[in-house]
Write a protein that holds these residues in place. Structure first.
Motif, PDB file in Angstrom:
ATOM      1  N   ASP A 264       9.738   2.967   7.069  1.00  0.00           N
ATOM      2  CA  ASP A 264       8.933   2.302   6.053  1.00  0.00           C
ATOM      3  C   ASP A 264       9.369   0.848   6.021  1.00  0.00           C
ATOM      4  OD1 ASP A 264      11.328   2.269   4.510  1.00  0.00           O
ATOM      5  OD2 ASP A 264      10.859   4.240   3.730  1.00  0.00           O
ATOM      6  N   GLN A 377       5.188   0.379   0.135  1.00  0.00           N
ATOM      7  CA  GLN A 377       4.461   1.344   0.957  1.00  0.00           C
ATOM      8  C   GLN A 377       2.987   1.410   0.559  1.00  0.00           C
ATOM      9  OE1 GLN A 377       6.294   2.833   3.431  1.00  0.00           O
ATOM     10  NE2 GLN A 377       4.344   3.468   4.286  1.00  0.00           N
ATOM     11  N   GLU A 380       1.113  -1.450   2.026  1.00  0.00           N
ATOM     12  CA  GLU A 380       0.822  -1.247   3.452  1.00  0.00           C
ATOM     13  C   GLU A 380      -0.256  -0.184   3.655  1.00  0.00           C
ATOM     14  OE1 GLU A 380       3.139   0.507   7.363  1.00  0.00           O
ATOM     15  OE2 GLU A 380       4.312  -0.540   5.847  1.00  0.00           O
ATOM     16  N   ASP A 381      -0.106   0.954   2.957  1.00  0.00           N
ATOM     17  CA  ASP A 381      -1.048   2.060   3.145  1.00  0.00           C
ATOM     18  C   ASP A 381      -2.472   1.693   2.742  1.00  0.00           C
ATOM     19  OD1 ASP A 381       0.984   3.650   4.070  1.00  0.00           O
ATOM     20  OD2 ASP A 381       1.260   4.764   2.204  1.00  0.00           O
ATOM     21  N   LEU A 508      -5.497   9.077   3.470  1.00  0.00           N
ATOM     22  CA  LEU A 508      -4.052   8.932   3.480  1.00  0.00           C
ATOM     23  C   LEU A 508      -3.395  10.264   3.808  1.00  0.00           C
ATOM     24  CD1 LEU A 508      -3.429   6.741   0.294  1.00  0.00           C
ATOM     25  CD2 LEU A 508      -3.384   5.995   2.669  1.00  0.00           C
ATOM     26  N   ASP A 509      -2.186  10.181   4.322  1.00  0.00           N
ATOM     27  CA  ASP A 509      -1.392  11.386   4.564  1.00  0.00           C
ATOM     28  C   ASP A 509      -1.276  12.167   3.250  1.00  0.00           C
ATOM     29  OD1 ASP A 509       0.743  13.221   4.808  1.00  0.00           O
ATOM     30  OD2 ASP A 509       1.646  12.039   6.405  1.00  0.00           O
ATOM     31  N   SER A 512       1.900  11.637   1.335  1.00  0.00           N
ATOM     32  CA  SER A 512       2.387  10.275   1.123  1.00  0.00           C
ATOM     33  C   SER A 512       2.550   9.966  -0.357  1.00  0.00           C
ATOM     34  CB  SER A 512       1.438   9.264   1.766  1.00  0.00           C
ATOM     35  OG  SER A 512       0.254   9.139   0.995  1.00  0.00           O
ATOM     36  N   SER A 514       1.903   7.162  -1.710  1.00  0.00           N
ATOM     37  CA  SER A 514       0.747   6.361  -2.141  1.00  0.00           C
ATOM     38  C   SER A 514      -0.358   7.261  -2.673  1.00  0.00           C
ATOM     39  CB  SER A 514       0.220   5.517  -0.976  1.00  0.00           C
ATOM     40  OG  SER A 514       1.213   4.652  -0.495  1.00  0.00           O
TER      41      SER A 514
END
Length: 597
Positions: A264, A377, A380-381, A508-509, A512, A514
């Motif tokens: 990360d 994070q 970024e995500d 998104l994952d 995650s 986020s």
């Protein structure tokens, strides 16, 4: 170039592989790095503007450059690693977890003992490991103890002392855990053959031991010694069970190291698996703190050298997710498919799991660091220009078209700020119109913040897909805020995230941080809006046709109408759609009520 002394040092650097060190004006080491070409690499620090703020800070502090020329890139890697561990420079990656590890020792003595230890004594004894935990060591030793009877005493079993009857068998012999070599009741040849089998098991090779036990079982059976044959069969089952749990890939994959990385904004996590005969005999993950926005390639190369040194690995082949340069004597494999690919993916899952565990620990131990990491994070995500320290989420509630309301919840630094929550009665929209309602509340919310000079959020989330998002964007445009505040929409069903002007959603994952925060925001907005809506309506307003169905209570009615938004949609829903909201039993009651009519 601002420093003349540095100019001279740079001009005299060789075009050779080596290690360079940066020092400040007080002679304190700032950074250690390796290079294929010292002159080219070091000069690059001074010839361009750096994207990383920290690199810029470091370059300004450099007062002196020293270098060491080495004969190969492998030597440069090893020297760099050793200098970082020795000096721990301020701007280098910080390698954590440098504790001592347990080993399995086969003692250099007649009738060798086998035991765990953290100390390596150079007396000719054999040491296997290091292992990453005593749990692994104890599991192996329990297995060995169940298969082979070994002595645990520390007597000097010299041949003359045994012959002179110096020792007597102890309780371990009478318990059946030792065969009494101290009284010459077990031959040295038989004992050493057991030790050789143990060597192979510790290395992950079970083939020889299994074959040996099968031969013994067959011999006992042929002699009608069925109790002894059953005892050997039990050992075979124990060994096969252990082998089944430890074998993860093709047994032909032998003496291989596997490395992978996840990272990360602040840390890299490198997992190491060591394979022997298709079995994982070692698994370990290290955390590396970034100092200069190091790439995954840089972190992985450094970690490979450090881990192989730490665990005394002599494997000549390594599997990695991408090409690395860690020396000519190693065979580097980047698997594309098959068993080799699976083992790299397993290593990556281990690294991800370790990172998730560190996240959980960080929430408790260092909440500020955890928040900083999550915010970076999310930036970024979600492809944002700045960290979303202040997020606001909107949700409409107009169950059955009655009493339309909306809610706005506020998160600051990833946590609810309940004093900033706001409720809205829809004023300008007639009937159930989610799009118009969203436009109204977004407009009203930010017109007020602008008028009162309050801080605006870095991110707005609207609960809904493209339509609700477009309504929110329209409100921001009217206020002149389009482009000044990031806004996204989240669709309920597939957790799709929509951006203005982009028809393709972002996924998104599922695990995650986020996505978890976005889901928490959406759920909190939903809860807050429904509570307001419920309180606003009178008890008679709740007396819908649904409540007249026997077996369906107020809570179920609220859940159904919250999800489907109207009684008409509840009637039209399939039994599966109803079950997804209120469970199979209540879904069957509602579905049968309408469809039997």
């Amino acid at each position: 170039m601002e420093k003349p002394a540095l100019e001279v040092q740079l001009k005299t650097l060789p075009n050779s592989p080596g290690v360079y060190q940066y020092f400040d004006k007080n002679g304190k080491i700032l950074y250690v790095g390796k290079a294929k070409n010292l002159k080219k690499r070091v000069t690059s620090y001074f010839n361009k503007k750096h994207d990383s703020h920290r690199i810029g800070v470091m370059v300004k502090k450099i007062h002196e450059i020293k270098h060491i020329v080495v004969s190969s890139e492998t030597d440069a890697l090893l020297l760099e690693n050793n200098l970082i561990k020795k000096h721990q420079p301020r701007f280098n990656v910080m390698l954590k977890d440098d504790k001592t590890y347990p080993w399995i020792c086969i003692k250099n003595e007649r009738f060798p003992r086998v035991f765990p230890t953290r100390k390596l004594i150079k007396d000719g004894s054999e040491y296997y490991g290091p292992f990453t935990s005593f749990k692994t060591v104890n599991t192996l030793l329990d297995l060995i103890k169940g298969l082979y009877k070994l002595r645990t005493c520390n007597y000097d079993l010299a041949e003359d002392k045994i012959r002179n009857g110096k020792y007597k068998v102890c309780l371990e012999y009478h318990l059946g855990n030792c065969l009494g070599p101290c009284e010459e009741l077990q031959s040295e040849e038989e004992y050493n053959s057991n030790i050789e089998a143990i060597r192979q098991i510790v290395k992950g090779n079970f083939k020889d031991s299994l074959q040996r036990f099968r031969n013994q079982m067959k011999n006992h059976a042929e002699k009608m010694e069925f109790e002894d044959a059953q005892r050997i069969k039990n050992k075979i089952e124990v060994l096969e069970n252990y082998q089944a749990k430890s074998t993860v890939v093709n047994p032909r994959i032998n003496n291989v190291d596997v490395f992978s990385i996840v990272s990360d904004e602040g840390y890299g996590y490198v997992n190491f698996l060591q394979l022997s005969h298709g079995a994982i005999i070692r698994s370990h993950t290290i955390e590396m703190k970034k100092k200069l926005d190091e790439s995954d390639l840089e972190l992985l190369e450094l970690a490979i050298v450090e881990i192989r040194q730490r665990f005394s690995s002599n494997s000549t082949e390594i599997y990695v997710p991408f090409r690395v340069d860690v020396g000519e004597e190693l065979k580097i494999v980047v698997p594309k498919l098959g068993d080799k690919k699976k083992i790299v993916e397993l290593s990556q899952r281990n690294a991800k799991y370790f990172r998730q565990e560190r996240f959980k620990q960080m929430k408790i131990v260092d909440p500020d660091r955890h928040v900083n990491r999550v915010m970076a994070q999310m930036k970024e995500d979600l492809r944002l220009n700045k960290e979303p320290r202040h997020i606001e989420c909107f949700d409409n509630s107009n169950i059955q078209g009655s009493n339309p309301v909306a809610a706005c919840v506020v998160f600051k630094n990833g946590k609810p700020s309940k004093k900033d929550y706001r409720k809205f009665n829809i004023k300008t929209v007639e009937g159930p119109n989610d799009f118009a309602s969203m436009e109204e509340v977004v407009f009203r919310r930010y017109r007020r913040l602008l008028n009162e000079g309050e801080d605006l959020p870095e991110l707005i989330i609207v609960d809904g897909g493209k339509g609700q998002l477009s309504s929110g964007v329209k409100a921001l445009e009217t206020l002149g805020l389009r482009g000044k505040i990031a806004i996204i929409g989240i669709a309920k069903r597939l957790e799709e995230i929509f951006y203005p002007g982009d028809s393709i959603p972002l996924y998104l994952d599922k695990k995650s941080e986020s996505l978890k925060i976005i889901q928490q925001l959406r759920n909190e907005a939903h809860r807050f809006g429904i509570t307001f809506h419920r309180n606003k309506r009178s008890k008679t307003a709740l007396n819908t046709e649904l409540e007249s169905i026997q077996g369906i209570g107020e809570k179920t009615v609220i859940e159904l109408l919250t999800h489907f938004r109207s009684l008409k949609r509840v009637k039209e829903a399939s039994q599966k759609e109803l079950a997804d909201v209120v469970g199979a039993a209540k879904a069957a009651i509602v579905f049968n009520y309408y469809h039997s009519q």
